[in-house]
Motif scaffolding. Structure first.
Motif, short mmCIF file in Angstrom:
data_model
loop_
_atom_site.label_atom_id
_atom_site.label_comp_id
_atom_site.label_asym_id
_atom_site.label_seq_id
_atom_site.Cartn_x
_atom_site.Cartn_y
_atom_site.Cartn_z
N THR A 94 0.82 -1.20 0.00
CA THR A 94 0.00 0.00 0.00
C THR A 94 0.86 1.26 0.00
O THR A 94 0.35 2.35 -0.24
CB THR A 94 -0.93 0.04 1.23
OG1 THR A 94 -0.14 -0.23 2.39
CG2 THR A 94 -2.01 -1.02 1.12
N ALA A 95 2.13 1.15 0.29
CA ALA A 95 3.03 2.30 0.32
C ALA A 95 4.46 1.77 0.37
O ALA A 95 4.68 0.56 0.32
CB ALA A 95 2.75 3.14 1.57
N LEU A 127 1.79 4.04 -8.66
CA LEU A 127 2.31 5.41 -8.63
C LEU A 127 1.89 6.16 -9.91
O LEU A 127 2.69 6.84 -10.54
CB LEU A 127 3.85 5.40 -8.48
CG LEU A 127 4.37 4.69 -7.21
CD1 LEU A 127 5.87 4.45 -7.29
CD2 LEU A 127 4.05 5.50 -5.96
N GLY A 128 0.63 5.96 -10.27
CA GLY A 128 0.06 6.71 -11.38
C GLY A 128 0.38 6.16 -12.77
O GLY A 128 0.09 6.80 -13.77
N GLU A 129 0.95 4.97 -12.85
CA GLU A 129 1.33 4.43 -14.15
C GLU A 129 0.80 3.01 -14.32
O GLU A 129 0.94 2.20 -13.39
CB GLU A 129 2.86 4.41 -14.25
CG GLU A 129 3.39 4.45 -15.66
CD GLU A 129 4.92 4.48 -15.66
OE1 GLU A 129 5.51 3.54 -16.19
OE2 GLU A 129 5.49 5.44 -15.10
N PRO A 130 0.21 2.69 -15.49
CA PRO A 130 -0.23 1.30 -15.69
C PRO A 130 0.98 0.39 -15.90
O PRO A 130 1.87 0.72 -16.70
CB PRO A 130 -1.09 1.37 -16.96
CG PRO A 130 -0.66 2.61 -17.66
CD PRO A 130 -0.09 3.56 -16.65
N ILE A 131 1.01 -0.72 -15.17
CA ILE A 131 2.14 -1.65 -15.26
C ILE A 131 1.60 -3.04 -15.58
O ILE A 131 0.71 -3.54 -14.89
CB ILE A 131 2.92 -1.71 -13.91
CG1 ILE A 131 3.35 -0.32 -13.43
CG2 ILE A 131 4.10 -2.66 -14.00
CD1 ILE A 131 4.44 0.34 -14.26
N ALA A 132 2.15 -3.66 -16.61
CA ALA A 132 1.73 -5.03 -16.96
C ALA A 132 2.30 -6.01 -15.94
O ALA A 132 3.41 -5.81 -15.45
CB ALA A 132 2.24 -5.37 -18.36
N VAL A 133 1.52 -7.04 -15.64
CA VAL A 133 2.01 -8.04 -14.68
C VAL A 133 2.46 -9.27 -15.45
O VAL A 133 1.66 -10.08 -15.91
CB VAL A 133 0.92 -8.42 -13.66
CG1 VAL A 133 1.47 -9.41 -12.65
CG2 VAL A 133 0.37 -7.18 -12.96
N LYS A 134 3.79 -9.39 -15.63
CA LYS A 134 4.34 -10.57 -16.32
C LYS A 134 5.14 -11.43 -15.34
O LYS A 134 5.58 -12.52 -15.69
CB LYS A 134 5.28 -10.11 -17.45
CG LYS A 134 4.61 -9.23 -18.51
CD LYS A 134 4.12 -10.10 -19.66
CE LYS A 134 3.29 -9.32 -20.67
NZ LYS A 134 4.05 -8.27 -21.38
N LEU A 163 8.14 -2.90 -7.48
CA LEU A 163 7.10 -3.54 -8.29
C LEU A 163 6.97 -2.82 -9.63
O LEU A 163 6.84 -3.44 -10.68
CB LEU A 163 5.76 -3.52 -7.54
CG LEU A 163 5.68 -4.48 -6.34
CD1 LEU A 163 4.43 -4.20 -5.51
CD2 LEU A 163 5.70 -5.94 -6.78
N LYS A 164 7.00 -1.50 -9.58
CA LYS A 164 6.89 -0.71 -10.82
C LYS A 164 8.04 -1.05 -11.78
O LYS A 164 7.83 -1.20 -12.98
CB LYS A 164 6.92 0.78 -10.46
CG LYS A 164 6.74 1.70 -11.64
CD LYS A 164 6.66 3.14 -11.17
CE LYS A 164 6.79 4.08 -12.36
NZ LYS A 164 6.79 5.49 -11.94
N GLN A 165 9.23 -1.21 -11.24
CA GLN A 165 10.41 -1.48 -12.08
C GLN A 165 10.47 -2.92 -12.57
O GLN A 165 11.16 -3.21 -13.55
CB GLN A 165 11.71 -1.20 -11.28
CG GLN A 165 11.91 0.25 -10.89
CD GLN A 165 12.09 1.16 -12.09
OE1 GLN A 165 12.59 0.74 -13.14
NE2 GLN A 165 11.64 2.41 -11.97
N ASN A 166 9.78 -3.84 -11.88
CA ASN A 166 10.02 -5.26 -12.17
C ASN A 166 8.81 -6.14 -12.50
O ASN A 166 8.98 -7.22 -13.04
CB ASN A 166 10.75 -5.90 -10.98
CG ASN A 166 12.13 -5.30 -10.78
OD1 ASN A 166 13.03 -5.51 -11.59
ND2 ASN A 166 12.29 -4.52 -9.72
N LEU A 167 7.61 -5.67 -12.15
CA LEU A 167 6.42 -6.52 -12.38
C LEU A 167 6.25 -6.90 -13.84
O LEU A 167 5.76 -7.99 -14.16
CB LEU A 167 5.15 -5.80 -11.92
CG LEU A 167 4.61 -6.06 -10.52
CD1 LEU A 167 3.30 -5.30 -10.35
CD2 LEU A 167 4.40 -7.54 -10.24
#
Ligand SMILES: [Zn+2]
Length: 464
Positions: A345-346, A389-396, A353-357
């Motif tokens: 949550t923070a 953080l305001g950006e869509p991130i694909a979960v691979k 997660l943003k850099q690696n998901l």
């Protein structure tokens, strides 16, 4: 004597606080924070204690925020007495309360901006770092097993609850007008055979038992099975040379993960690889726990005797600054990054997660409960894209969910612990559980031991 329930009683698990009053003295057992949204925030503000100056002492079972989080409020309300806890609890509570004061000061800025836009008056901060420092000076350390006078006519004995480093169940022997009552507060009860922690200590009898019921309606997977599952996930991820992200709470779970990895290295289940503790709070919690290794179980002591665990942890790195944390973006696996928050949550885990998901080579291992509405929950439910953080991130990435690492006793473990006292036919008061869990657990106690249980609401007072 009268016992009033000031939290963790209306089908919720936060805000633990029990107020006991006799003709001679008043004490409080735990004074925890209500957690979870605006209603909790209001409860923390309004359910403050009116009678704090009359309190002779506070007894603290353990350092989790939902048990100690309102203590700094006492600093402002004229409380002058001691707060009894184990030494480890005092240290961990200091860490947790300082963090809590910091989080609240930050949250308040946001809340007051919203209130200003709505034309509402600004709120005061619940408490500050100065209140925390002031209340920490009231702590008095007690050893497990020793009987300590805590207030006129009251003696307490703290025993290991096996829930967290320093955690305790408290036996309170209360004398009023020549009549003696033995009251047991379970606090949060751990599980037998938890790695590192000792098993919860049993009592032989009681007049009253105030018993938690977080998992009163459920069983956990056996711990050995959970540990084996964790090891196998780590082995597979390392074989893929994965960057392994473990979202984790800084206190308790983070130390357990380090310990399990150290044992894997020692037993050659996997070749040592870098493990990053990417959380100043987890680093400090780990240091506190390292100062209290004497509290850990026989298995831990035996391993430590064979060879210091520090030698198995040579690849563990503390990541203190955000700059160092950012540098972890550039490293490749295999490695483990432990970062908070536990439910995503923070905190720094969001950046990882943003850099690696979106990279298929990443593994994420969830080792704790994920509450509804959290990013962690969305991920374990199989989302293919998330907003971070305001950006869509694909979960691979590979997402692994492990449910078995609970620090709370499951249904049969609670029953077993209570069972050692059942023959003395105590009055049973079930708290600290959602209503379904409390009800189911009360049913088990009736069925197994033929004893009725009470399920009080917040604000209720019972005569003992
Ligand atoms: Zn707890």
């Amino acid at each position: 004597m009268k016992l009033t329930f000031l939290g963790a009683a209306s089908g919720e698990v936060t805000g633990s606080a029990y107020h006991l009053r006799t003709a001679e003295a008043e004490v409080m057992v735990d004074f925890g924070m209500f957690q979870g949204g605006r209603r909790a925030d209001t409860a923390n503000r309004t359910k403050a204690l009116r009678d704090a100056p009359g309190l002779a002492a506070v007894l603290l079972t353990h350092a989790h925020l939902d048990h100690c989080g309102r203590l700094p409020l006492l600093a402002r309300s004229g409380f002058k007495g001691p707060i009894f806890s184990t030494d480890a609890t005092r240290e961990i509570a200091g860490l947790i309360l300082r963090d809590s004061a910091h989080v609240q000061e930050q949250d308040l800025v946001r809340t007051n901006r919203r209130r200003e836009r709505a034309g509402e008056p600004a709120l005061d901060v619940l408490y500050t770092a100065a209140d925390v420092d002031s209340i920490l000076r009231s702590f008095r350390a007690v050893d497990y097993g020793r009987v300590v006078p805590v207030a006129p006519g009251m003696q307490a004995r703290f025993v290991d609850a096996g829930h967290l480093c320093g955690s305790a169940c408290i036996e309170l022997t209360v004398n009023e007008g020549g009549r003696t009552r033995r009251i047991i507060f379970s606090g949060d009860l751990g599980r037998a055979n938890t790695p590192m922690l000792r098993d919860p200590v049993h009592f032989s009898g009681a007049d009253v038992v105030v018993l938690e019921s977080t998992y009163g309606d459920r069983e956990h997977k056996p711990l050995a099975e959970t540990v084996a599952e964790f090891e196998s996930i780590v082995q597979q991820a390392v074989a893929r040379r994965s960057k392994i992200l473990i979202p984790t709470f800084a206190v308790g779970r983070a130390q357990l993960m380090l310990y399990l990895l150290a044992i894997m290295f020692r037993n050659h289940k996997v070749a040592p690889f870098p493990v990053y503790i990417d959380s100043p709070m987890a680093i400090e919690a780990t240091n506190i726990c390292a100062r209290h290794v004497d509290l850990y179980d026989d298995e831990f002591q035996a391993l430590q005797q064979q060879k210091p665990l520090a030698e198995d942890m040579r690849t563990v790195r503390a990541v203190a600054t955000t700059e160092e944390s950012r540098r972890l973006n550039d490293i490749s696996g295999p490695c483990v990054i432990l970062a908070g928050s536990g439910m995503c949550t923070a905190g720094r885990i969001l950046h990882h997660l943003k850099q690696n998901l979106w990279r298929p080579g990443t593994s994420v291992i969830f080792v704790g409960f994920q509450g509804r509405g959290t990013l962690g929950r969305t991920l374990i439910e199989g989302a293919t894209s998330v907003n971070i953080l305001g950006e869509p991130i694909a979960v691979k990435a590979q997402i692994h969910t492990m449910g078995g690492f609970s620090a709370h006793a499951g249904q049969s473990e609670l029953l077993e612990w209570f069972g050692s006292m059942a023959a003395s036919r105590p009055r049973v008061i079930v708290t600290h559980g959602e209503e379904r869990a409390r009800e189911a657990f009360a049913g088990c106690i009736r069925e197994r031991f033929g004893l009725a249980s009470e399920r009080p609401q917040v604000g209720d007072t019972v005569e003992l």
